[in-house]
Design an enzyme around this catalytic site. Sequence first.
Site, PDB file in Angstrom:
ATOM      1  N   LYS A 148     -75.853  14.363  46.881  1.00  0.00           N
ATOM      2  CA  LYS A 148     -75.271  13.795  48.043  1.00  0.00           C
ATOM      3  C   LYS A 148     -74.100  12.950  47.777  1.00  0.00           C
ATOM      4  CE  LYS A 148     -77.719  10.010  49.436  1.00  0.00           C
ATOM      5  NZ  LYS A 148     -78.830   9.040  49.529  1.00  0.00           N
ATOM      6  N   SER A 206     -81.032   9.101  53.779  1.00  0.00           N
ATOM      7  CA  SER A 206     -79.784   9.439  53.972  1.00  0.00           C
ATOM      8  C   SER A 206     -79.614  10.693  52.805  1.00  0.00           C
ATOM      9  CB  SER A 206     -79.014   8.117  53.242  1.00  0.00           C
ATOM     10  OG  SER A 206     -79.406   8.006  51.817  1.00  0.00           O
ATOM     11  N   SER A 258     -84.938   7.538  51.294  1.00  0.00           N
ATOM     12  CA  SER A 258     -83.859   8.426  51.351  1.00  0.00           C
ATOM     13  C   SER A 258     -84.035   9.652  50.531  1.00  0.00           C
ATOM     14  CB  SER A 258     -82.590   7.796  51.134  1.00  0.00           C
ATOM     15  OG  SER A 258     -82.198   6.702  52.055  1.00  0.00           O
TER      16      SER A 258
END
Length: 561
Positions: free
Chosen positions: A161, A236, A260
């Site tokens: 990410k 996220s 997340s």
Amino acid sequence: MTETNAFTTNNERRKRSSSRRSSTSRSHRTPSRRKGGSSFLRIMEDVFFRLYTMFARFIFKLVYGVKGQSMPAITDPILLESATSLAKKIRRQELTSVQVLESFFRRAKEVNPLLNCMVDERFDDAMKEAKEADELIKSGKFTEEELAEKLPFLGVPISTKDCIAVKGMLHTSGLYERRNHRASEDADTIALMRKAGAIPFALTNVSEVCMWWESNNTVHGRTRNPYDTNRIVGGSSGGEGCIQGAAASPFGLGSDIGGSIRMPAYFNGIFGHKPSKFVVSNMGQFPLPVSEEQNSFLGVGPMVRHAEDLKPVLKIIAGEKAPLLKLDETVDVQKLKFFYQETDGGSRLVSPVDEDIIDGIHRIVDHLQMKLKVPVEQVQLPLFKQSATIWFANMKDDSGHGFDYQLGNCKRTINTKLELVKWLFRSSKHTLIGLFTALLDKSQPQHGSSKYYHLVKKRDALREELQQLLGENGVLIYPTHPTVAPYHNEPIVRPLNFSYTAIINVLGFPATTIPLGKLGSEGLPLGVQVIANFNQDRLCLAVAEELEKAFGGWARPEIRI
């Protein structure tokens, strides 16, 4: 195993569930007294919230329609392999690293226009490293066994990410001010994966500063669910969950401070593991926790399509602390103590758990009781009802900075109200939900206040209760989220639904999201999270492998080979 054999009928499950509730339920209760007026107001609040969310869902359905697009079918068999299997085939020269990289990069380029999960790539550099890996194998310098020991993922592409640093790649964390920022060094976890032979090739989308559960920002835009583009991918680590679910990366890393890893894993139908606190280094992330306690809440962990990849990845990224987890010890699933809780007990302003999810939990319980012949006990931990409140309070620190400081690139505190006015005129570089989150953060109990200490004590009480319940060989089966993946922007009207995962972060326990193979009634992935005691991560991973065998795990896209 056929569906008829694997799953009992709904009526039979309901009967057994009712029997379990009456005969095996352990109710953990704390004394409380409520005034009649207070109870009435609470009931009215719950009724209003349910009506409000039902109306909101109706509006979102009108806006988006019944069903969006789905990811393209898989036409390359390489995409179906686990990272572990690919590594083995590369070592044996049954496949080349170049072949594998080309297959996944081709798939990423195919799905990305539809899903917007990949925000940066390093294909040319990765190709050079893939060729070097192939040359090393062909040289015969190491035996196959030596390669497996020294470089267990040699030649396998990996994604991560856009908040975990990969040298030379974007490192924006979805913040407009960082839109051109590139990492000068690898994060600790990426460095360890490189040392194990993995080749970083793709960077995936996140929410703004990684503090919301839909991956959308003003740098890279919005990521869409591979099973239904009208739905969210979570946050996220949403882009990472998406690229995995779409079979555009063999495996990846995410990070998790409130769910997340686990929410995106759940929404995209893959496996995701949040490790025990303090086991995996957080160095190289942006933003970094500002206190030791916050650092214990945040964890980097594997996001994968196949359960067999969880353990080897965790072992690598745990580095010198890997021995704490005793990952090489065999786990006999039939000797574990199993507990389950169907809901949080009715938290305020949190959606009721979907029937599909409760039915999934019942199918797991049936499998454990009927196939493995192990007892499963239903429990009810009342403090789970205060999950969101406990998480918000425990996230506070004594730095004097809040989320508005993170929105200022950890260099200054933004004027949130001014930015909201600017947003109305489309001149703010922040997302609306990012600004709302900053305002909500300000409204929470401040560090050092009596309310803060009160909620810290509640956290500690819940932690102790769970520790006593789980012991050294117990796991708790619990929903990852109360609903399947919502429509885009719908989390704004259900903002506290992340509490099912968030509470586990402030407790510090390991937890694994496990997909249940079969899609739910809305055509979206179903799953649960499995929680264990400190440093008992291997129990979660063993249960993940068992449930993958029983229910299928990752729900593959359409295959045309």
